[in-house]
Design a protein around this motif. Structure first.
Motif, PDB file in Angstrom:
ATOM      1  N   GLU A 114      45.748  45.500  35.096  1.00 26.72           N
ATOM      2  CA  GLU A 114      46.168  44.176  34.614  1.00 26.72           C
ATOM      3  C   GLU A 114      45.012  43.454  33.932  1.00 26.72           C
ATOM      4  O   GLU A 114      45.193  42.807  32.899  1.00 26.72           O
ATOM      5  CB  GLU A 114      46.694  43.347  35.792  1.00 26.72           C
ATOM      6  CG  GLU A 114      47.222  41.986  35.380  1.00 26.72           C
ATOM      7  CD  GLU A 114      47.804  41.210  36.552  1.00 26.72           C
ATOM      8  OE1 GLU A 114      48.119  40.030  36.374  1.00 26.72           O
ATOM      9  OE2 GLU A 114      47.930  41.808  37.646  1.00 26.72           O
ATOM     10  N   SER A 115      43.822  43.566  34.504  1.00 23.62           N
ATOM     11  CA  SER A 115      42.656  42.958  33.887  1.00 23.62           C
ATOM     12  C   SER A 115      42.364  43.578  32.527  1.00 23.62           C
ATOM     13  O   SER A 115      42.072  42.871  31.554  1.00 23.62           O
ATOM     14  CB  SER A 115      41.440  43.113  34.816  1.00 23.62           C
ATOM     15  OG  SER A 115      40.281  42.580  34.224  1.00 23.62           O
ATOM     16  N   THR A 121      40.307  36.929  36.573  1.00 26.28           N
ATOM     17  CA  THR A 121      40.878  36.815  37.918  1.00 26.28           C
ATOM     18  C   THR A 121      41.241  38.188  38.468  1.00 26.28           C
ATOM     19  O   THR A 121      40.912  38.524  39.615  1.00 26.28           O
ATOM     20  CB  THR A 121      42.126  35.918  37.879  1.00 26.28           C
ATOM     21  OG1 THR A 121      41.750  34.602  37.436  1.00 26.28           O
ATOM     22  CG2 THR A 121      42.754  35.811  39.253  1.00 26.28           C
ATOM     23  N   ALA A 122      41.934  39.001  37.667  1.00 25.28           N
ATOM     24  CA  ALA A 122      42.293  40.347  38.120  1.00 25.28           C
ATOM     25  C   ALA A 122      41.058  41.225  38.277  1.00 25.28           C
ATOM     26  O   ALA A 122      41.003  42.077  39.173  1.00 25.28           O
ATOM     27  CB  ALA A 122      43.271  40.983  37.129  1.00 25.28           C
ATOM     28  N   LYS A 154      42.653  34.884  32.974  1.00 22.91           N
ATOM     29  CA  LYS A 154      43.630  35.778  33.602  1.00 22.91           C
ATOM     30  C   LYS A 154      43.025  37.158  33.841  1.00 22.91           C
ATOM     31  O   LYS A 154      43.172  37.748  34.919  1.00 22.91           O
ATOM     32  CB  LYS A 154      44.869  35.893  32.716  1.00 22.91           C
ATOM     33  CG  LYS A 154      45.967  36.770  33.304  1.00 22.91           C
ATOM     34  CD  LYS A 154      47.155  36.876  32.363  1.00 22.91           C
ATOM     35  CE  LYS A 154      48.217  37.816  32.943  1.00 22.91           C
ATOM     36  NZ  LYS A 154      49.362  37.982  32.017  1.00 22.91           N
ATOM     37  N   PRO A 191      44.060  34.194  43.500  1.00 21.94           N
ATOM     38  CA  PRO A 191      44.356  34.951  42.279  1.00 21.94           C
ATOM     39  C   PRO A 191      45.802  34.855  41.820  1.00 21.94           C
ATOM     40  O   PRO A 191      46.064  34.796  40.612  1.00 21.94           O
ATOM     41  CB  PRO A 191      43.974  36.392  42.657  1.00 21.94           C
ATOM     42  CG  PRO A 191      44.021  36.424  44.153  1.00 21.94           C
ATOM     43  CD  PRO A 191      43.624  35.067  44.601  1.00 21.94           C
ATOM     44  N   GLU A 192      46.744  34.846  42.758  1.00 18.67           N
ATOM     45  CA  GLU A 192      48.149  34.782  42.360  1.00 18.67           C
ATOM     46  C   GLU A 192      48.454  33.461  41.660  1.00 18.67           C
ATOM     47  O   GLU A 192      49.137  33.421  40.632  1.00 18.67           O
ATOM     48  CB  GLU A 192      49.047  34.959  43.585  1.00 18.67           C
ATOM     49  CG  GLU A 192      48.865  36.289  44.310  1.00 18.67           C
ATOM     50  CD  GLU A 192      49.172  37.474  43.408  1.00 18.67           C
ATOM     51  OE1 GLU A 192      49.962  37.311  42.458  1.00 18.67           O
ATOM     52  OE2 GLU A 192      48.622  38.557  43.652  1.00 18.67           O
ATOM     53  N   GLN A 250      39.484  40.342  41.511  1.00 17.05           N
ATOM     54  CA  GLN A 250      40.360  40.767  42.603  1.00 17.05           C
ATOM     55  C   GLN A 250      40.217  42.261  42.855  1.00 17.05           C
ATOM     56  O   GLN A 250      40.297  42.727  43.998  1.00 17.05           O
ATOM     57  CB  GLN A 250      41.809  40.434  42.284  1.00 17.05           C
ATOM     58  CG  GLN A 250      42.776  40.703  43.431  1.00 17.05           C
ATOM     59  CD  GLN A 250      44.214  40.360  43.077  1.00 17.05           C
ATOM     60  OE1 GLN A 250      44.520  40.068  41.922  1.00 17.05           O
ATOM     61  NE2 GLN A 250      45.085  40.383  44.052  1.00 17.05           N
ATOM     62  N   ASP A 251      40.003  43.043  41.786  1.00 17.31           N
ATOM     63  CA  ASP A 251      39.853  44.492  41.939  1.00 17.31           C
ATOM     64  C   ASP A 251      38.542  44.833  42.625  1.00 17.31           C
ATOM     65  O   ASP A 251      38.456  45.811  43.366  1.00 17.31           O
ATOM     66  CB  ASP A 251      39.913  45.164  40.569  1.00 17.31           C
ATOM     67  CG  ASP A 251      39.780  46.671  40.656  1.00 17.31           C
ATOM     68  OD1 ASP A 251      40.712  47.303  41.177  1.00 17.31           O
ATOM     69  OD2 ASP A 251      38.750  47.210  40.209  1.00 17.31           O
ATOM     70  N   ALA A 283      45.258  46.011  39.864  1.00 14.80           N
ATOM     71  CA  ALA A 283      44.534  44.834  39.385  1.00 14.80           C
ATOM     72  C   ALA A 283      43.613  45.192  38.224  1.00 14.80           C
ATOM     73  O   ALA A 283      43.476  44.417  37.263  1.00 14.80           O
ATOM     74  CB  ALA A 283      43.732  44.216  40.534  1.00 14.80           C
ATOM     75  N   ARG A 301      46.798  33.460  38.125  1.00 17.25           N
ATOM     76  CA  ARG A 301      47.547  34.234  37.132  1.00 17.25           C
ATOM     77  C   ARG A 301      48.830  33.522  36.731  1.00 17.25           C
ATOM     78  O   ARG A 301      49.209  33.518  35.553  1.00 17.25           O
ATOM     79  CB  ARG A 301      47.850  35.633  37.673  1.00 17.25           C
ATOM     80  CG  ARG A 301      46.689  36.585  37.584  1.00 17.25           C
ATOM     81  CD  ARG A 301      47.175  38.029  37.689  1.00 17.25           C
ATOM     82  NE  ARG A 301      47.716  38.280  39.008  1.00 17.25           N
ATOM     83  CZ  ARG A 301      46.997  38.734  40.031  1.00 17.25           C
ATOM     84  NH1 ARG A 301      45.709  38.950  39.873  1.00 17.25           N
ATOM     85  NH2 ARG A 301      47.546  38.968  41.199  1.00 17.25           N
TER      86      ARG A 301
END
Length: 323
Positions: free
Chosen positions: A144-145, A117-118, A114, A87-88, A121-122, A141, A91
């Motif tokens: 950010e998403s 991805t967040a 993007k 994920p890092e 990840q969440d 996360a 992004r």
């Protein structure tokens, strides 16, 4: 003294030439045509070999930074990072593409990836299969998403990715609102009335149409009452009762210990503070609806079987009884 200098010189030259003695020079890979590198990267993506795809795309961008496939390779690289659970890197690659190509025809895809991805990840692996309370987890996360999807919808409302982003944003709104109520309930138990009221007001003002709104209004009413702001408490309570008449109001603050609680070390004699309402997950709601349809179909089949066995003699009587 002179032999010592000669010896030191010999040792120095030996160390400098050690690489050529033992390893030799690395063989430089021959230049691969840009078209071939791009085709190999696409083949690796289609085969779900994302590690190889990342290697080919990075090599393509490094050797042909201004080639005809450079921009597309940067987009494919975001997707490859996303599918390889990095994920890092995904992004960072998306931010880099948006910064370098803000007017690109497919920049909406970069925003979408993007946010996706967040979003993934969440949602942890265990959350997908176990009833974990996500409101207690860090919403970084998720926030950010939500921001990435919001930017996508604001700038590119006609994008083909907009409908999916909008659905995910609704889930994220429920997630963020539940977290705010969880924090507000914690403040109520610690008698931090101002902080709790502010959290509740934030949900009411910014996260409307979420299942957490009635909890937010109840927290506001209780916190304002404790602060002596009776007009604000009355307004919050009226809005709650008007819009959610079936909501059961319970105190969120920590009740004072009674004599029975003290004697039994808190095991008996007290009422637990209210817990925030939990939104029903879509999977559970769909499962319940499917079960209801199955039960209705089963009842229908049983009635039709009885009707056939009795040749319809008792149909009218059953209908009258049902009425």
């Amino acid at each position: 003294m002179r032999p010592l200098k000669v010896f030191a010189t010999v040792v120095l030259f030996s160390l400098l030439s050690a690489c050529s003695w033992f390893g030799g020079e690395k063989e430089v890979a021959p230049d691969v045509p840009e078209q071939q590198l791009y085709d190999e990267a696409l083949s690796a993506l289609e085969a779900d070999n994302f590690a190889l795809a990342i290697e080919k795309l990075q090599l393509l961008e490094a050797r042909y930074p201004f080639g005809r496939f450079s921009e597309q390779a940067q987009l494919e690289l975001i997707y490859a990072y996303f599918r390889s659970y990095e994920p890092e890197s995904a992004r960072a690659a998306a931010d880099r593409f948006i910064r370098l190509h803000p007017s690109h025809d497919n920049v909406d895809y970069a925003y979408y990836l993007k946010g996706l991805t967040a979003f993934e990840q969440d949602r942890s692996f265990f959350e997908k299969y176990l009833p974990i309370d996500v409101s207690q987890r860090d919403p970084g996360a998720a926030l950010e998403s939500f921001e990435s999807f919001s930017t996508l919808l604001n700038r590119y409302p006609e994008s083909e990715y907009a409908p999916d982003a909008q659905k995910r944003m609704q889930y994220l709104k429920n997630r963020l609102a539940a977290h705010e109520i969880h924090v507000a309930a914690y403040y109520m138990k610690r008698e931090a009335w101002v902080a709790a009221a502010n959290r509740g007001r934030y949900v009411v003002e910014n996260l409307q149409e979420t299942p957490a709104v009635p909890d937010a209004l109840a927290i506001m009413a209780e916190a304002y009452t404790e602060l002596g702001m009776h007009d604000l408490a009355k307004n919050s309570l009226e809005v709650l009762q008007l819009n959610y008449p079936e909501y059961e109001i319970r105190p969120f603050k920590k009740a004072s210990a009674t004599l029975l609680q003290t004697a039994t070390f808190g095991l008996l004699g007290g009422v637990e503070p209210a817990e925030p309402a939990r939104p029903i997950p879509p999977s559970d709601r769909l499962r319940a609806q499917a079960q209801q349809r199955a039960d209705a179909e089963e009842d229908k089949n049983e009635r039709s079987l009885f009707s056939r066995m009795t040749f319809g003699v008792f149909d009218d009587e059953e209908t009258e009884e049902a009425k």
